[in-house]
Design a protein around this motif. Sequence first.
Motif: not given
Length: 183
Positions: A97-118
Amino acid sequence: MLLTTVGRRQPGAGKGDAVLALFVSHADVLPHTSVTVTHAGHGTVIASLAHGVPLVALPNPAADQPALAEQIERRGVGIALAGDTATPDHIAAAVHALISDDSYARNARRLAHAISALPGPHGAAAVLERIAGSARPPMGRTNAPLLPSISSAATAPPLAKPLTPVRRRSARSGTRGLPKRSR
């Protein structure tokens, strides 16, 4: 490929394309990872999210991991299963399900960007110094700092804005039939 740490067991080749290792650095493996399957411990969760990797969380119900697993699912960066009852088929379905639905990876990348800004450890040290500097000294003590300086920063950097909620996954995201954590 599946990579897992085995603790005290013998490392080497596992079934199929599985590799068993005593230890693997997050920094070495996560840049090449599509999905992390974890017990939802703090270290693996934050490392995976910092690399933009979605997670399948199998929390230990007796620890603080269910709270992290709930946040993983709430933020749309993974799927939480019942750690004590999920079967290999449930885990495989969640990974699919995680591999099939790109929204999970997109949301994780969005959160990675927020984490990198801390502001990181130096920012945390500056905040602690500011807090310690504003505290009243114990009775009978001078106004000496409560903590020695642990940062060369004279002032704390501005704190990052709170994270904005990400889109919650819909009921059609392909995870029907997976066992949910008991609340």
